[in-house]
Design a protein around this motif. Sequence first.
Motif, short mmCIF file in Angstrom:
data_model
loop_
_atom_site.label_atom_id
_atom_site.label_comp_id
_atom_site.label_asym_id
_atom_site.label_seq_id
_atom_site.Cartn_x
_atom_site.Cartn_y
_atom_site.Cartn_z
N GLY A 1 -2.20 6.47 -2.50
CA GLY A 1 -3.47 5.84 -2.13
C GLY A 1 -3.78 4.61 -2.95
O GLY A 1 -4.94 4.28 -3.19
N ARG A 2 -2.72 3.88 -3.38
CA ARG A 2 -2.93 2.71 -4.24
C ARG A 2 -2.42 1.45 -3.55
O ARG A 2 -1.34 1.45 -2.95
N TYR B 1 0.85 -1.18 0.00
CA TYR B 1 0.00 0.00 0.00
C TYR B 1 0.89 1.23 0.00
O TYR B 1 1.68 1.43 0.93
N VAL C 1 -5.56 2.25 6.33
CA VAL C 1 -6.00 2.95 5.13
C VAL C 1 -6.82 4.17 5.50
O VAL C 1 -7.70 4.10 6.37
N THR C 2 -6.53 5.29 4.86
CA THR C 2 -7.32 6.50 5.06
C THR C 2 -7.77 7.03 3.70
O THR C 2 -7.02 6.98 2.73
N GLY C 3 -8.99 7.53 3.65
CA GLY C 3 -9.50 8.09 2.41
C GLY C 3 -9.80 7.02 1.38
O GLY C 3 -9.90 5.82 1.66
N THR C 4 -9.92 7.46 0.15
CA THR C 4 -10.24 6.56 -0.97
C THR C 4 -8.96 5.91 -1.50
O THR C 4 -7.94 6.57 -1.67
N VAL C 5 -9.04 4.62 -1.74
CA VAL C 5 -7.89 3.90 -2.29
C VAL C 5 -8.31 3.15 -3.55
O VAL C 5 -9.50 2.87 -3.76
N THR C 6 -7.34 2.87 -4.37
CA THR C 6 -7.55 2.01 -5.52
C THR C 6 -6.74 0.74 -5.32
O THR C 6 -5.72 0.74 -4.63
#
Length: 268
Positions: free
Chosen positions: A35-36, A30, A56-61
Amino acid sequence: MSGLRVTPTRRYGRDRLHVSLPDGRAVAWYDRDSGRISLLQDAYADAVMAALAPFVTGTVTIGPPPVPTPADLRRLSLHPDDDLAPNRPGEALHLALGRTPPRRFGRDPRPAELAARQRVGDALDRLDRAGWRVLHSVPLPGASYLDHLAIGPGGVFAVRTLAARGHRVRIADPDVAVGRAEPRPHLRWLRRDAERAAHALATAVRPLLAVVDAARLDPVRDVRGTWDVRVVRDGEIPSLAALGGVVKPADVEALYATARDRRTWFPV
């Protein structure tokens, strides 16, 4: 599935969390900055997401690892003996002091010079979050070294460190005088190193003089009428993070990959 291990790492200015099986095999990582989540095996997708959930924070792909760039491929193929990235600030002075310890009598300037290079090197390294890449003690032809090479959004800088040791520093291009010592042509030497770096990297390189622990700094406009050398105190180095619009991020990485290869500086 349980038992996945999450291990934080920091390399090349990037914070990553690596996910591995109990036997050590990697299954994903990660990248906090982008954020991937790069997934190596699709079968572990749900388990990886569960293991990373607390971090994990926020939007991830999530998806397969990105295709390596030419800079990545060059870095991966670089022999450890040719990789300059591990060099410490003041590497040559470290070696010299190891061979010949500081004198017991009289003034030995080397410990102060080493401390100054370490201070400047640490300040430059902290620019990595702003997208900068830094090399220390870059060997140049003629048995000399460039103290630091900084590559970032604001351009490429050849950095020379000056240990002032609490004295007044007077600059009258090309000479620099520290206290009552005889002036020395530091700016001439710095310009020469910047020109060598520009030739090796095939890009513009600006000279930067980093003055450490000066009681007073008296720069004078150079005789050529253009102040091409940037002069900063060591406490002003973080201001480089505000510079931008000169080098694109991909070009920063490509230049760094080229610069860290010893063969760039000593072509066959």
